[in-house]
Design a protein around this motif. Structure first.
Motif, mmCIF file in Angstrom:
data_model
loop_
_atom_site.group_PDB
_atom_site.id
_atom_site.type_symbol
_atom_site.label_atom_id
_atom_site.label_comp_id
_atom_site.label_asym_id
_atom_site.label_seq_id
_atom_site.Cartn_x
_atom_site.Cartn_y
_atom_site.Cartn_z
ATOM 1 N N ILE A 130 0.817 -1.219 0.000
ATOM 2 C CA ILE A 130 0.000 0.000 0.000
ATOM 3 C C ILE A 130 0.851 1.270 0.000
ATOM 4 O O ILE A 130 0.358 2.356 -0.308
ATOM 5 N N GLN A 131 2.116 1.135 0.337
ATOM 6 C CA GLN A 131 2.946 2.312 0.567
ATOM 7 C C GLN A 131 3.092 3.213 -0.665
ATOM 8 O O GLN A 131 3.212 4.428 -0.546
ATOM 9 N N ASN A 132 3.044 2.629 -1.836
ATOM 10 C CA ASN A 132 3.233 3.420 -3.060
ATOM 11 C C ASN A 132 1.923 3.800 -3.747
ATOM 12 O O ASN A 132 1.930 4.296 -4.864
ATOM 13 N N ASN A 133 0.802 3.565 -3.086
ATOM 14 C CA ASN A 133 -0.506 3.908 -3.665
ATOM 15 C C ASN A 133 -1.179 4.952 -2.767
ATOM 16 O O ASN A 133 -1.751 4.631 -1.727
ATOM 17 N N GLN A 134 -1.096 6.219 -3.184
ATOM 18 C CA GLN A 134 -1.600 7.316 -2.355
ATOM 19 C C GLN A 134 -3.100 7.218 -2.079
ATOM 20 O O GLN A 134 -3.552 7.465 -0.966
ATOM 21 N N ILE A 135 -3.869 6.867 -3.113
ATOM 22 C CA ILE A 135 -5.325 6.825 -2.946
ATOM 23 C C ILE A 135 -5.725 5.750 -1.944
ATOM 24 O O ILE A 135 -6.515 5.995 -1.025
ATOM 25 N N ASN B 21 -1.983 14.940 5.367
ATOM 26 C CA ASN B 21 -0.745 14.986 4.574
ATOM 27 C C ASN B 21 -0.903 14.213 3.271
ATOM 28 O O ASN B 21 -0.433 14.650 2.213
ATOM 29 N N LEU B 22 -1.577 13.073 3.354
ATOM 30 C CA LEU B 22 -1.813 12.280 2.139
ATOM 31 C C LEU B 22 -2.698 13.046 1.162
ATOM 32 O O LEU B 22 -2.458 13.037 -0.053
ATOM 33 N N PHE B 23 -3.713 13.731 1.683
ATOM 34 C CA PHE B 23 -4.626 14.497 0.825
ATOM 35 C C PHE B 23 -3.881 15.604 0.085
ATOM 36 O O PHE B 23 -4.059 15.788 -1.128
ATOM 37 N N HIS B 24 -3.064 16.339 0.816
ATOM 38 C CA HIS B 24 -2.333 17.446 0.185
ATOM 39 C C HIS B 24 -1.206 16.958 -0.720
ATOM 40 O O HIS B 24 -0.660 17.739 -1.511
ATOM 41 N N GLY B 25 -0.870 15.658 -0.607
ATOM 42 C CA GLY B 25 0.189 15.114 -1.458
ATOM 43 C C GLY B 25 -0.321 14.523 -2.757
ATOM 44 O O GLY B 25 0.475 14.075 -3.592
ATOM 45 N N PHE B 26 -1.662 14.529 -2.960
ATOM 46 C CA PHE B 26 -2.217 13.990 -4.202
ATOM 47 C C PHE B 26 -1.734 14.809 -5.393
ATOM 48 O O PHE B 26 -1.814 16.038 -5.385
ATOM 49 N N GLU B 27 -1.278 14.108 -6.413
ATOM 50 C CA GLU B 27 -0.829 14.807 -7.622
ATOM 51 C C GLU B 27 -2.001 15.067 -8.566
ATOM 52 O O GLU B 27 -2.162 16.156 -9.091
ATOM 53 N N LYS B 28 -2.827 14.052 -8.768
ATOM 54 C CA LYS B 28 -3.949 14.233 -9.688
ATOM 55 C C LYS B 28 -5.070 13.260 -9.332
ATOM 56 O O LYS B 28 -4.846 12.071 -9.174
ATOM 57 N N LEU B 29 -6.266 13.826 -9.174
ATOM 58 C CA LEU B 29 -7.449 13.003 -8.897
ATOM 59 C C LEU B 29 -8.537 13.381 -9.884
ATOM 60 O O LEU B 29 -8.623 14.538 -10.298
ATOM 61 N N ASP B 30 -9.375 12.386 -10.235
ATOM 62 C CA ASP B 30 -10.518 12.772 -11.057
ATOM 63 C C ASP B 30 -11.549 13.456 -10.159
ATOM 64 O O ASP B 30 -11.425 13.473 -8.929
ATOM 65 N N ASN B 31 -12.571 14.029 -10.764
ATOM 66 C CA ASN B 31 -13.538 14.844 -10.023
ATOM 67 C C ASN B 31 -14.204 14.055 -8.891
ATOM 68 O O ASN B 31 -14.361 14.550 -7.769
ATOM 69 N N GLN C 164 -13.114 11.270 -7.343
ATOM 70 C CA GLN C 164 -12.129 10.956 -6.305
ATOM 71 C C GLN C 164 -11.855 12.171 -5.425
ATOM 72 O O GLN C 164 -11.736 12.055 -4.199
ATOM 73 N N GLN C 165 -11.768 13.345 -6.078
ATOM 74 C CA GLN C 165 -11.497 14.579 -5.340
ATOM 75 C C GLN C 165 -12.620 14.873 -4.335
ATOM 76 O O GLN C 165 -12.369 15.213 -3.178
ATOM 77 N N LYS C 166 -13.865 14.739 -4.795
ATOM 78 C CA LYS C 166 -15.003 15.024 -3.914
ATOM 79 C C LYS C 166 -15.048 14.075 -2.725
ATOM 80 O O LYS C 166 -15.256 14.495 -1.579
ATOM 81 N N ILE C 167 -14.862 12.773 -3.006
ATOM 82 C CA ILE C 167 -14.928 11.785 -1.925
ATOM 83 C C ILE C 167 -13.804 12.013 -0.918
ATOM 84 O O ILE C 167 -14.019 11.977 0.301
ATOM 85 N N ALA C 168 -12.592 12.267 -1.432
ATOM 86 C CA ALA C 168 -11.454 12.507 -0.540
ATOM 87 C C ALA C 168 -11.679 13.768 0.294
ATOM 88 O O ALA C 168 -11.407 13.791 1.500
ATOM 89 N N GLN C 169 -12.199 14.818 -0.359
ATOM 90 C CA GLN C 169 -12.448 16.077 0.358
ATOM 91 C C GLN C 169 -13.508 15.879 1.452
ATOM 92 O O GLN C 169 -13.352 16.376 2.572
ATOM 93 N N ALA C 170 -14.561 15.135 1.141
ATOM 94 C CA ALA C 170 -15.614 14.886 2.133
ATOM 95 C C ALA C 170 -15.070 14.096 3.320
ATOM 96 O O ALA C 170 -15.388 14.386 4.481
ATOM 97 N N ASN C 171 -14.234 13.091 3.010
ATOM 98 C CA ASN C 171 -13.607 12.316 4.086
ATOM 99 C C ASN C 171 -12.786 13.200 5.007
ATOM 100 O O ASN C 171 -12.868 13.096 6.235
ATOM 101 N N LEU C 172 -11.992 14.080 4.399
ATOM 102 C CA LEU C 172 -11.138 14.965 5.200
ATOM 103 C C LEU C 172 -11.978 15.944 6.014
ATOM 104 O O LEU C 172 -11.705 16.178 7.197
ATOM 105 N N TYR C 173 -13.003 16.518 5.401
ATOM 106 C CA TYR C 173 -13.905 17.434 6.133
ATOM 107 C C TYR C 173 -14.502 16.737 7.361
ATOM 108 O O TYR C 173 -14.567 17.307 8.452
ATOM 109 N N GLN C 174 -14.957 15.503 7.138
ATOM 110 C CA GLN C 174 -15.597 14.781 8.241
ATOM 111 C C GLN C 174 -14.611 14.579 9.395
ATOM 112 O O GLN C 174 -14.960 14.784 10.562
#
Length: 653
Positions: free
Chosen positions: A84-89, A120-130, A132-142
């Protein structure tokens, strides 16, 4: 990156999960995990999904690890895996889920470490589709919505409700857009927990009903049962026992149909509390014992069962359960739980007359609230400590603590709680004859109530106005005070306030009786004491029952009814012995001896001297009323423990 076939297989599992077909989903996951041909990424995604599903399944396994701990063990398997170490998502998804599990386990220090990793993982994302971005953002907000409360518990930083609500609502907005029903239900539960601490009743129901609608749209029976259970808890906390019963039975029925043991026990817990509050004690006892048979170290159930014993007057049995719960509280895994056992032990110590011990346990509870800067809780506990000091006759210490309670609650926006604390302080100042200070705080109370205009606060203001009149030496004012107290008794008053009205009214009647013996006034006093005794029985207040029996015995002496005096004293002694009220037991033995002597002496008094002898006994009755009034500041208040939002807790079996 998953192959198209792997994506289809994962999607099929997700669809089962979304519909609440968790067991079939787990079977599918375990079958796929046995397939040696699947990629490491697919394996990780399956384990993450398995952990998430486990959170919703309530079957307690043979190791007595509950679903949350099992979910944590599962997610830890992949978080520490090399693949898992090399898979940011996937790393983000696993860490975000772990953080949520840690919230449910109340492990705040570990949560704060994990949420920093997630951010830190969220801010380290290089590129997410729309998406993925929404789901990740919602997770972080929560997760950031939980962070202020976590810092309050782990670091003693004052809880920032506004920031917490901002992040949680931001997450909810995204989940609404995506129609992620499971997440909507989950986050609404957390939002309403926050709101319960500040008594936003209307908002709580709006959110909770939205959660139920989302669950019903999902057609996921687990979510529906959970949302119904959630509503039953809210209705219970608002004293709406009809709806408590309705929603707890509906949730229980679904959980039993699903075979979800954890959910079943949680629903039974609320059902047990309903039986407790409606005084169906055998039913309540049966349910709490049934839960303890499944989970012997459930602190909540030990406390709940102890409350049944308190109502039954079995204080020694209740204390055994609470001491066991208090021992469990000392374990490291329970360090963030609210120390309810200590609080309830203090209640029993007060009933037993052991006020010094009661203060020790109340101060433990106070430290917990102070460490977390729970201002409503700090203020509430200070107010209780003030009442104990008042009962001990330490007036200055009592007023100091009551003043501190007011000052702390005034730092919040909770005007209802400010009004409660002001009332308690003003009441003490009246009793201490500090009328000028009382008047200053009374003006503040009137100002607050002009903004909130609540019926129960209006009752308290009317009571204080009557106290002002009672403090006057003007006969007209005293008559007005008597009329005001009598009018209040026609209202639906809180138990503590009703007791204080009856005691103050009795005092006025006794003063009149001292000035001029009048059978009509004595009859009024008899009736008031009878009502006090009925109130004590209704509130299961053991020491108050005993003390009202002593009052009735003293009235019987005035009536020269010596056989009734003996009967009432014996009844009071029997209750005190049965319920372990040691200090009252000693008092009764002493007073019984004195009253027997008095009855003998009164039998020999000449008719011309009878009225003088009666007046002497009336003076003593007045002193007993004053003592009972002092005790009433805390004795009945203890039965109204649900007054504080601190005690509207999230139940974890």
């Amino acid at each position: 990156m998953l192959s198209s076939l792997e994506n289809k297989r994962i999607e099929a599992i997700v669809q089962l999960s979304n519909k609440g077909k968790y067991k079939q989903a787990l079977e599918g996951i375990n079958k796929l995990l046995d397939d040696k041909t699947i990629s490491s990424n697919m394996q990780i995604e399956l384990v993450i999904l398995k952990s998430k599903i486990t959170l919703w399944l309530g079957i307690i396994d043979e190791n007595r690890l509950d679903r949350k701990e099992r979910a944590l063990n599962i997610i830890d398997e992949v978080i520490h895996a090399e693949e898992i170490q090399n898979n940011q998502i996937l790393s983000f998804q696993a860490s975000a889920l772990k953080a949520k599990i840690l919230v449910s386990l109340i492990r705040w220090d570990e949560f704060l470490v994990e949420v920093e990793k997630v951010e830190n993982l969220f801010h380290g994302f290089e590129k997410l589709d729309n998406m993925q971005q929404k789901i990740a953002q919602a997770n972080l907000y929560q997760l950031k919505g939980h962070t202020p409360f976590a810092k309050t518990n782990a670091e003693g930083i004052e809880w920032d409700l506004e920031t917490s609500m901002k992040y949680l609502n931001n997450a909810l907005k995204i989940y609404r857009e995506l129609n992620h029903y499971e997440e909507i239900v989950d986050i609404i539960f957390e939002i309403t927990n926050n709101l319960s601490l500040v008594s936003h009743h209307k908002d709580i129901f709006n959110y909770a009903n939205e959660g139920l609608r989302a669950a019903e749209q999902s057609e996921n029976l687990y979510l529906i049962a959970f949302s119904l259970h959630h509503l039953s808890m809210i209705y219970y906390s608002k004293n709406d026992y009809i709806n408590t019963l309705h929603y707890s039975k509906r949730s229980l029925e679904i959980y039993q149909k699903l075979g979800d043991k954890g959910g079943e026990l949680s629903s039974k817990n609320i059902l047990g509390l309903y039986y407790l509050k409606t005084e169906m004690l055998e039913e309540a006892k049966k349910i709490f014992q049934e839960i303890l048979n499944e989970v012997p170290e459930s602190i909540a159930e030990l406390v709940n069962l102890s409350m049944v014993y308190v109502i039954e007057g079995k204080l020694i049995e209740a204390l055994k359960l609470l001491n066991k719960a208090n021992e469990l509280m000392q374990e490291e895994k329970h360090k963030y739980l609210t120390p309810y056992p200590a609080f309830h032990i203090s209640r029993i110590k007060i009933m037993q007359g052991d006020l010094d011990e009661a203060l020790i346990f109340l101060k433990q509870f106070l430290k917990y609230t102070q460490d977390r800067k729970y201002k409503i809780g700090i203020s509430y506990t200070l107010s209780l400590i003030a009442s104990v000091y008042w009962q001990k006759g330490m007036n200055s210490e009592s007023i100091e603590h009551a003043t501190n309670a007011v000052e702390i609650i005034q730092e919040t926006e909770s005007k209802e709680w400010i009004a409660y604390r002001l009332f308690n302080l003003i009441n003490l100042l009246f009793e201490d004859s500090q009328f000028e200070k009382a008047n200053i705080y009374f003006t503040q109370l009137q100002q607050i109530n002009s903004e909130i205009n609540l019926k129960h606060i209006n009752h308290r203001i009317y009571f204080l106005e009557a106290l002002f009149l009672k403090s006057s030496k003007n006969i007209r004012d005293l008559l007005k005070a008597e009329f005001a107290f009598e009018q209040l008794l026609k209202e639906d008053l809180a138990y503590t306030l009703r007791a204080q009205v009856l005691l103050n009214l009795s005092e006025l009647n006794v003063v009149g009786l001292e000035n001029s013996y009048d059978e009509n006034l004595l009859d009024k006093i008899k009736n008031n004491v009878k009502l006090l005794k009925e109130l004590a029985i209704k509130t299961h207040s053991s020491s108050f029952i005993v003390q009202t029996l002593l009052l009735q015995a003293k009235i019987a002496i005035i009536d020269l009814d010596f056989s009734e005096t003996q009967k009432l004293m014996s009844e009071a002694l029997m209750i005190a012995e049965e319920r372990g009220l040691k200090s009252l037991e000693l008092l009764i033995l002493k007073e019984k001896e004195e009253l027997v002597k008095k009855s003998i002496s009164l039998e020999k008094v000449e008719i011309s001297q009878v009225e003088t002898a009666k007046i002497e006994e009336i003076h003593k009755l007045n002193e007993s009323l004053k003592i009972l009034k002092r005790d009433s500041f805390i004795e009945l208040k203890q039965t109204e423990i649900k007054e504080s939002p601190l005690f509207q807790f999230k139940h974890n079996i």
